[in-house]
Motif scaffolding. Structure first.
Motif, mmCIF file in Angstrom:
data_model
loop_
_atom_site.group_PDB
_atom_site.id
_atom_site.type_symbol
_atom_site.label_atom_id
_atom_site.label_comp_id
_atom_site.label_asym_id
_atom_site.label_seq_id
_atom_site.Cartn_x
_atom_site.Cartn_y
_atom_site.Cartn_z
ATOM 1 N N LEU A 184 -6.362 -23.205 2.539
ATOM 2 C CA LEU A 184 -5.492 -24.365 2.754
ATOM 3 C C LEU A 184 -4.024 -23.990 2.570
ATOM 4 N N ASP A 185 -3.746 -23.106 1.634
ATOM 5 C CA ASP A 185 -2.368 -22.625 1.474
ATOM 6 C C ASP A 185 -1.900 -21.844 2.689
ATOM 7 N N GLY A 186 -2.847 -21.249 3.438
ATOM 8 C CA GLY A 186 -2.487 -20.463 4.609
ATOM 9 C C GLY A 186 -2.117 -21.288 5.826
ATOM 10 N N LEU A 187 -2.390 -22.599 5.806
ATOM 11 C CA LEU A 187 -1.976 -23.452 6.916
ATOM 12 C C LEU A 187 -0.458 -23.587 6.905
ATOM 13 N N ARG A 188 0.190 -23.158 7.964
ATOM 14 C CA ARG A 188 1.647 -23.128 7.997
ATOM 15 C C ARG A 188 2.218 -24.514 8.276
ATOM 16 N N PRO A 189 3.249 -24.916 7.555
ATOM 17 C CA PRO A 189 3.875 -26.220 7.810
ATOM 18 C C PRO A 189 4.416 -26.337 9.228
ATOM 19 N N TRP A 206 -5.603 -32.315 12.527
ATOM 20 C CA TRP A 206 -6.757 -31.710 11.856
ATOM 21 C C TRP A 206 -7.864 -31.385 12.849
ATOM 22 N N ARG A 207 -8.020 -32.195 13.880
ATOM 23 C CA ARG A 207 -9.089 -31.974 14.849
ATOM 24 C C ARG A 207 -8.835 -30.762 15.733
ATOM 25 N N HIS A 208 -7.583 -30.589 16.169
ATOM 26 C CA HIS A 208 -7.283 -29.530 17.137
ATOM 27 C C HIS A 208 -6.653 -28.288 16.517
ATOM 28 N N VAL A 209 -6.116 -28.402 15.295
ATOM 29 C CA VAL A 209 -5.445 -27.259 14.682
ATOM 30 C C VAL A 209 -6.072 -26.894 13.336
ATOM 31 N N GLY A 210 -6.029 -27.841 12.388
ATOM 32 C CA GLY A 210 -6.440 -27.526 11.021
ATOM 33 C C GLY A 210 -7.892 -27.114 10.899
ATOM 34 N N SER A 217 -13.428 -20.236 7.179
ATOM 35 C CA SER A 217 -13.335 -20.332 5.713
ATOM 36 C C SER A 217 -14.259 -21.413 5.186
ATOM 37 N N LEU A 218 -14.348 -22.531 5.906
ATOM 38 C CA LEU A 218 -15.263 -23.599 5.505
ATOM 39 C C LEU A 218 -16.707 -23.118 5.574
ATOM 40 N N LEU A 219 -17.037 -22.432 6.649
ATOM 41 C CA LEU A 219 -18.397 -21.913 6.790
ATOM 42 C C LEU A 219 -18.679 -20.844 5.751
ATOM 43 N N GLY A 220 -17.653 -20.020 5.462
ATOM 44 C CA GLY A 220 -17.828 -19.010 4.426
ATOM 45 C C GLY A 220 -18.078 -19.630 3.067
ATOM 46 N N GLY A 221 -17.332 -20.699 2.747
ATOM 47 C CA GLY A 221 -17.572 -21.406 1.491
ATOM 48 C C GLY A 221 -18.958 -22.020 1.450
ATOM 49 N N PHE A 222 -19.395 -22.586 2.580
ATOM 50 C CA PHE A 222 -20.743 -23.154 2.653
ATOM 51 C C PHE A 222 -21.797 -22.081 2.417
ATOM 52 N N VAL A 223 -21.599 -20.913 3.032
ATOM 53 C CA VAL A 223 -22.554 -19.811 2.853
ATOM 54 C C VAL A 223 -22.603 -19.375 1.391
ATOM 55 N N LEU A 224 -21.437 -19.289 0.762
ATOM 56 C CA LEU A 224 -21.389 -18.887 -0.648
ATOM 57 C C LEU A 224 -22.096 -19.905 -1.527
ATOM 58 N N LEU A 225 -21.855 -21.181 -1.280
ATOM 59 C CA LEU A 225 -22.512 -22.234 -2.059
ATOM 60 C C LEU A 225 -24.015 -22.240 -1.797
ATOM 61 N N PHE A 226 -24.394 -22.041 -0.552
ATOM 62 C CA PHE A 226 -25.822 -21.988 -0.208
ATOM 63 C C PHE A 226 -26.503 -20.846 -0.949
ATOM 64 N N GLY A 227 -25.864 -19.672 -0.950
ATOM 65 C CA GLY A 227 -26.457 -18.534 -1.648
ATOM 66 C C GLY A 227 -26.546 -18.746 -3.138
ATOM 67 N N SER A 228 -25.520 -19.362 -3.732
ATOM 68 C CA SER A 228 -25.543 -19.611 -5.178
ATOM 69 C C SER A 228 -26.665 -20.558 -5.551
ATOM 70 N N ALA A 229 -26.842 -21.615 -4.769
ATOM 71 C CA ALA A 229 -27.916 -22.571 -5.057
ATOM 72 C C ALA A 229 -29.288 -21.979 -4.732
ATOM 73 N N ARG A 291 -13.195 -13.723 13.870
ATOM 74 C CA ARG A 291 -12.494 -14.391 14.966
ATOM 75 C C ARG A 291 -11.219 -15.074 14.492
ATOM 76 N N SER A 292 -11.237 -15.677 13.325
ATOM 77 C CA SER A 292 -10.095 -16.462 12.871
ATOM 78 C C SER A 292 -9.268 -15.774 11.788
ATOM 79 N N ALA A 293 -9.622 -14.544 11.425
ATOM 80 C CA ALA A 293 -8.881 -13.865 10.353
ATOM 81 C C ALA A 293 -7.411 -13.694 10.716
ATOM 82 N N ARG A 294 -7.125 -13.530 12.014
ATOM 83 C CA ARG A 294 -5.733 -13.305 12.425
ATOM 84 C C ARG A 294 -4.856 -14.530 12.199
ATOM 85 N N TRP A 295 -5.453 -15.736 12.141
ATOM 86 C CA TRP A 295 -4.636 -16.936 12.013
ATOM 87 C C TRP A 295 -4.117 -17.128 10.598
ATOM 88 N N LEU A 296 -4.834 -16.641 9.587
ATOM 89 C CA LEU A 296 -4.473 -16.898 8.199
ATOM 90 C C LEU A 296 -3.845 -15.681 7.535
#
Length: 297
Positions: A184-189, A206-210, A217-229, A291-296
């Motif tokens: 979230l900090d990586g989203l540029r003003p 938020w729909r077209h950019v954020g 990152s959201l999917l990565g967080g979901f994967v991490l939470l899924f693995g922890s549980a 795919r999205s690493a270049r944006w952040l």
């Protein structure tokens, strides 16, 4: 100048070629540690899952019986139960964690940010038997909050699927906050300002950019939470025992012989099933992350 360029390119290529073996040599301790810490256990698990030893002769033969049994009856039910619990808690934890992290980023308060990060770091690592005991003493059958608020009359049951999901969220939500806050900090003003100048509202931004930028990152967080549980054992064992079918509890029962003796290889097959499920989830996540690493950056 043109005659010096090939020489410089050749010298650079020579330096890169010379640096290659040194790089591999420097990484050799890490490779050896990875092979010992992950390769040997994985090899032993795979060997036990696909082999059978004759108790009379001691001969070992390949078999698919253990893998087949791990996908039948109560073993399959426990595997599905773990997937359902992990997916549900990871989804809820991801949503609530993102909302909390976004509130922290929007507030611009360093005191609030420090407090939230500190609390999240502590709570994300608070699990196992101490966490189960804390919930039993608070919202268990005879817990303080249960008695004061008469939660039993409202249908609350800590020792159920829903109760276990609430306990898991206690450490999954803070974990999601820690994971998603840097993204979230990586989203540029400038992106929001450009969207506003183009006439886009908050939802359109938020729909077209954020969300597209944050999706990996959201999917990565979901994967991490899924693995922890999915891999959690101590909390569930202390809280629900065998009342909620979970694969980690089935593995523990099979290895200890609490239910049936001689099921150690089936437990190894269940462990292999868990690895395959985790690998499938990671296979979905990694391409999106690249795919999205270049944006952040």
């Amino acid at each position: 100048m043109s005659s010096a360029t090939p020489t410089e390119g050749t010298a650079g290529g020579t330096r890169r070629r010379r640096r290659g073996p040194r790089t591999w040599l420097a990484a050799l301790p890490l490779i050896a540690f990875t092979a010992l810490a992950f390769g040997l256990p994985l090899g032993a698990l795979l060997f036990g899952a696909v082999t059978r030893t004759d108790p009379a002769t001691g001969a070992t033969a390949l078999t698919g019986e253990h893998l087949s049994r791990s996908l039948q009856g109560p073993y399959l039910g426990s595997l599905l139960g773990s997937v359902q619990l992990s997916a549900l808690t990871a989804l809820i934890g991801s949503v609530l964690g993102v909302l909390i992290a976004q509130a922290v980023v929007t507030s611009r308060s360093q005191a609030l940010r420090s407090a939230v990060l500190t609390a999240s770091g502590v709570l994300a690592n608070f699990g196992g038997v101490p966490l189960a005991f804390a919930f039993i003493a608070t919202v268990g059958i005879s817990g303080v909050v249960t008695q004061l608020a008469d939660l039993t009359s409202l249908g609350w049951n800590l020792y159920s699927f829903g109760g276990l999901a609430v306990v898991y969220l206690y450490f999954l939500i803070p974990l999601m906050v820690l994971v998603i806050l840097p993204a979230l900090d990586g989203l540029r003003p400038q992106w929001r300002e450009a969207a506003q100048n183009a006439g886009a509202g908050g939802w359109q931004y938020w729909r077209h950019v954020g969300i597209p930028v944050l999706a990996p990152s959201l999917l990565g967080g979901f994967v991490l939470l899924f693995g922890s549980a999915f891999a959690a054992h101590a909390t569930a064992a202390a809280l629900v025992g065998g009342s909620v079918p979970l694969v980690t509890l089935k593995i523990a029962d099979a290895l200890s012989g609490n239910v049936m003796v001689g099921q150690e290889n089936v437990a190894l097959a269940l462990g292999l099933d868990m690895i395959l499920i985790a690998g499938l989830v990671m296979a979905i996540y990694l391409p999106l992350q690249r795919r999205s690493a270049r944006w952040l950056r």
